[in-house]
Write a protein that holds these residues in place. Structure first.
Motif, PDB file in Angstrom:
ATOM      1  N   VAL A 117       0.919  -1.241   0.148  1.00 47.93           N
ATOM      2  CA  VAL A 117      -0.072   0.149  -0.010  1.00 47.93           C
ATOM      3  C   VAL A 117       0.818   1.066  -0.019  1.00 47.93           C
ATOM      4  N   GLU A 118       0.819   2.148  -0.962  1.00 43.78           N
ATOM      5  CA  GLU A 118       1.419   3.410  -0.835  1.00 43.78           C
ATOM      6  C   GLU A 118       0.493   4.506  -0.622  1.00 43.78           C
ATOM      7  N   GLN A 119       0.528   5.152   0.516  1.00 47.90           N
ATOM      8  CA  GLN A 119      -0.253   6.380   1.233  1.00 47.90           C
ATOM      9  C   GLN A 119       0.438   7.587   0.680  1.00 47.90           C
ATOM     10  N   LEU A 120      -0.295   8.008  -0.360  1.00 44.48           N
ATOM     11  CA  LEU A 120       0.016   9.487  -0.878  1.00 44.48           C
ATOM     12  C   LEU A 120      -0.485  10.550   0.006  1.00 44.48           C
ATOM     13  N   GLY A 121      -1.590  10.224   0.880  1.00 45.90           N
ATOM     14  CA  GLY A 121      -2.271  11.268   1.505  1.00 45.90           C
ATOM     15  C   GLY A 121      -3.640  11.220   0.977  1.00 45.90           C
TER      16      GLY A 121
ATOM     17  N   CYS B 294      -7.465   4.240  -4.429  1.00 43.75           N
ATOM     18  CA  CYS B 294      -8.891   4.382  -3.737  1.00 43.75           C
ATOM     19  C   CYS B 294      -8.399   5.696  -2.958  1.00 43.75           C
ATOM     20  N   PRO B 295      -9.337   6.276  -2.309  1.00 42.26           N
ATOM     21  CA  PRO B 295      -9.323   7.711  -1.500  1.00 42.26           C
ATOM     22  C   PRO B 295      -8.417   7.299  -0.463  1.00 42.26           C
ATOM     23  N   GLY B 296      -7.837   8.180   0.258  1.00 44.41           N
ATOM     24  CA  GLY B 296      -6.654   8.173   1.191  1.00 44.41           C
ATOM     25  C   GLY B 296      -7.273   7.893   2.664  1.00 44.41           C
ATOM     26  N   SER B 297      -8.709   8.166   2.687  1.00 44.62           N
ATOM     27  CA  SER B 297      -9.333   8.003   3.814  1.00 44.62           C
ATOM     28  C   SER B 297      -9.643   6.534   4.106  1.00 44.62           C
ATOM     29  N   GLN B 298      -9.665   5.613   3.140  1.00 43.76           N
ATOM     30  CA  GLN B 298     -10.046   4.319   3.097  1.00 43.76           C
ATOM     31  C   GLN B 298      -8.575   3.515   3.733  1.00 43.76           C
ATOM     32  N   ILE B 299      -8.791   2.703   5.057  1.00 44.97           N
ATOM     33  CA  ILE B 299      -7.726   1.975   5.366  1.00 44.97           C
ATOM     34  C   ILE B 299      -7.739   0.852   4.560  1.00 44.97           C
TER      35      ILE B 299
ATOM     36  N   GLY C 218      -1.999  -7.844   2.857  1.00 44.51           N
ATOM     37  CA  GLY C 218      -2.535  -9.041   2.891  1.00 44.51           C
ATOM     38  C   GLY C 218      -3.928  -9.234   3.005  1.00 44.51           C
ATOM     39  N   SER C 219      -4.719  -8.091   2.973  1.00 45.23           N
ATOM     40  CA  SER C 219      -6.355  -8.346   2.829  1.00 45.23           C
ATOM     41  C   SER C 219      -6.491  -8.578   1.383  1.00 45.23           C
ATOM     42  N   LYS C 220      -7.934  -9.200   1.165  1.00 45.20           N
ATOM     43  CA  LYS C 220      -8.321  -9.246  -0.066  1.00 45.20           C
ATOM     44  C   LYS C 220      -9.367  -8.307  -0.505  1.00 45.20           C
ATOM     45  N   LEU C 221      -9.342  -7.883  -1.668  1.00 45.55           N
ATOM     46  CA  LEU C 221     -10.338  -6.751  -2.121  1.00 45.55           C
ATOM     47  C   LEU C 221     -11.228  -7.446  -3.343  1.00 45.55           C
TER      48      LEU C 221
END
Lengths: 273, 350
Positions: B294-298, B317-322, B326-329
């Motif tokens: 996961v790359e968090q750009l803010g 996806c929007p930065g607000s989504q955590i 390892g999770s599945k989407l």
């Protein structure tokens, strides 16, 4: 500590070198201020005498040569003309040659350059007969042009300018082109000012080279009118102190030109942009 | 007749390399055209042919109704800003700007007036007496532009002028170039390999690859409607995801999912392209992604993961989504925003 020691040590070596070079010159200078009889009886003098003015004025105005047509003053003028002429012509010709070799679409420019460069292996002394015959055909024997022209093309200076031009980015030329600079304008407005320090360095270099010429001036001039200082050193008659005084004076022009222009000289040789 | 016309322009170097293939395009008066492509694609060569710095092997170029193939660069009335600025190092800023005018025989008063105007416009009035070596990168850039503006040429040519600046300055200068061009209104051609620069600056964009224009259009047209896989992959950041697949009777099978009712009559192996920003999370989506990174750009998160055989599949996806590693989407493609390309030649087929 090691650095301190090594820098002091290198200073020491330099100082020793300076002494080795300066002491003979000083001996001649000190001796040239005495009378001839002192030198003849007591040898070279380490301390100054009181005949400085007398000896030096005598040398400057002494009419030498077999026909008494030449004075030291005239020799200085001759040497100056020759050295300046050589310096000017060789700088201009090298600048332009390098310009053509680097910027014109000359086929085999690199090969041509190396052919020019090879002439370093063939100094004037080696081609002195054909050179003399050319000068004589052109009726330039016994003239200033005869003294100057044969040694005023310098492969070394061409090398320096060529290497310098090669470091100038192509965009500069392209930008100048778009700004309406033609071939001539690019040379005058860009290359000449950009190579200013190198021009001065090469000028000094070639001035000293021209000033130091001995064999060629002897060959190409038979009239005493065209004697140069370096020739005079050999030809000068008179007492030993006068010769010493002349030797000292002969050193002044090259030293002077280096002192005046040394800022550029060092910049030019050790290239900064 | 357009302001600048390129007709089947070709460049072949003496060693046989073909840098530009029969390129034709028109640029309208006042337009900001951007040539974008990977390095070595021929975009700079094309620009330099317009400037007159390269000979044109075949074809012709018309500028303002005049055939300029054989016109000397200085007489074309074009101004160019170079990548390394090519400022005249021995002249101060004033003379850098004035040099081109002097050569055109303009009177001293006029030169002074024009130089001062341009300097004011670019906010370099204080530096007029300085040498280029005493200026910062951004200031040099301005001087380079000033040198172009001061001559009020028919056309500005920019050859990757921002690539020597640091990231922050680049964005700032990009903005200034755009503003300036709108203010001065001079036709401009801008060469870059940076697709963000291309998208933000261009009125129209030419995506160039291997000496050919792959697509010509407004940035948004090209983004929404890429004609080939190359264009689709080049424009947009992060890059479009490409998946191998098979299209048969309007049904596309790829990496463990199927898309029905594809608007294409093509049958055979294809490449499916999906932009990372054209997907969203749902309960029972088409694509199952197992998250590797996961790359968090803010403002945004870039999620990289694996779907069946495809690694490094990217989803934005929007930065607000955590989202945890390892999770599945489970993802769906929004509004059928996908692209199908013929695998054999990369052409778009849907």
């Amino acid at each position: 500590m090691i650095r301190y020691f090594s820098s002091n040590f290198s200073h020491l070596i330099l100082l020793i070198g300076i002494f080795i070079m300066i002491i003979p010159v000083w001996l001649i200078f000190a001796s040239s201020t005495h009378t001839a009889s002192i030198i003849n009886t007591q040898g070279l003098q380490f301390f100054l005498g009181d005949k400085f003015l007398e000896n030096y004025t005598k040398v400057l105005l002494y009419e030498g040569g077999f026909f008494k047509e030449i004075t030291a003053l005239k020799m200085f003028l001759n040497s100056f003309l020759m050295a300046t002429g050589v310096a000017f012509l060789s700088v201009i010709s090298s600048l332009m040659t390098a310009y053509v070799l680097v910027y014109f679409r000359v086929k085999y420019a690199t090969l041509l350059f190396w052919i020019i460069f090879i002439t370093i292996l063939v100094p004037l002394e080696l081609r002195i007969f054909p050179t003399y015959s050319v000068m004589s055909t052109l009726n330039l024997v016994n003239s200033y042009w005869g003294l100057i022209i044969p040694i005023s093309a310098s492969a070394i200076a061409t090398l320096f300018f060529r290497q310098f031009y090669k470091t100038i980015p192509d965009e500069l030329l392209e930008s100048a082109k778009l700004d309406g600079a033609n071939t001539w304008r690019f040379f005058i407005d860009f290359l000449v000012p950009l190579s200013k320090t190198m021009i001065v360095a090469m000028f000094i270099f070639m001035f000293v080279f021209g000033y130091n010429q001995y064999l060629w001036p002897i060959l190409v001039t038979s009239s005493e009118q065209y004697w140069t200082v370096v020739m005079g050193l050999k030809m000068m008659s008179g007492s030993i102190v006068n010769k010493f005084a002349f030797v000292i004076m002969s050193m002044i022009p090259p030293v002077l030109i280096i002192i005046v222009l040394q800022k550029y000289f060092i910049k030019g040789i050790f290239q900064d942009k | 007749m357009s302001f600048l016309e390129l007709n089947k322009v070709t460049k072949i170097y003496p060693n046989g390399t073909k840098a530009v293939h029969e390129t034709s395009m028109n640029v309208e008066n006042g337009e900001f055209m951007v040539f974008v492509g990977p390095s070595g694609c021929g975009k700079s060569t094309l620009l330099r042919m317009i400037a007159g710095l390269e000979d044109i092997t075949e074809g012709y170029i018309n500028l303002d109704g005049i055939l300029i193939n054989k016109v000397d660069p200085s007489d074309r009335d074009v101004a160019m800003v170079f990548q390394n600025y090519a400022l005249y190092p021995h002249m101060n800023v004033y003379n850098n700007l004035a040099y081109g005018l002097k050569n055109r025989g303009i009177s001293k008063e006029d030169i002074e007036k024009k130089v001062n105007e341009a300097a004011k416009l670019l906010q370099i009035s204080e530096y007029l007496q300085r040498k280029p070596s005493m200026l910062s990168g951004g200031q040099r850039q301005r001087v380079a532009m000033g040198r172009a503006i001061v001559r009020s040429p028919k056309i500005f040519l920019f050859d990757e002028p921002l690539s020597n600046l640091d990231a922050k300055l680049r964005i700032q200068m990009r903005l200034e170039i755009k503003k300036l061009q709108q203010k001065v209104g001079v036709t401009s051609i801008f060469v870059t390999h940076d697709q963000v620069e291309a998208m933000t600056l261009a009125d129209r964009l030419a995506v160039i690859n291997n000496g050919l224009i792959e697509q010509l259009g407004t940035p948004i047209e090209i983004y929404n409607n890429p004609k080939s896989m190359f264009v689709a992959g080049f424009i947009g950041s992060p890059q479009m995801n490409f998946l191998e697949g098979e299209l048969k009777n309007k049904t596309l099978t790829s990496e463990g999912f199927e898309i029905n009712n594809v608007t294409s009559d093509f049958n055979g192996p294809v490449i499916l392209g999906i932009r990372p920003e054209h997907m969203s999370q749902t309960d029972k989506g088409l694509i199952n992604l197992s998250v590797d990174l996961v790359e968090q750009l803010g403002s945004d998160n870039l999620i990289y993961g694996e779907i069946k055989n495809k690694k490094d599949f990217c989803f934005r996806c929007p930065g607000s989504q955590i989202i945890k590693k390892g999770s599945k989407l489970s993802l769906n493609i929004n509004d059928n925003n996908y692209y199908v390309f013929d695998k054999s030649n990369g052409n778009r087929v849907n």
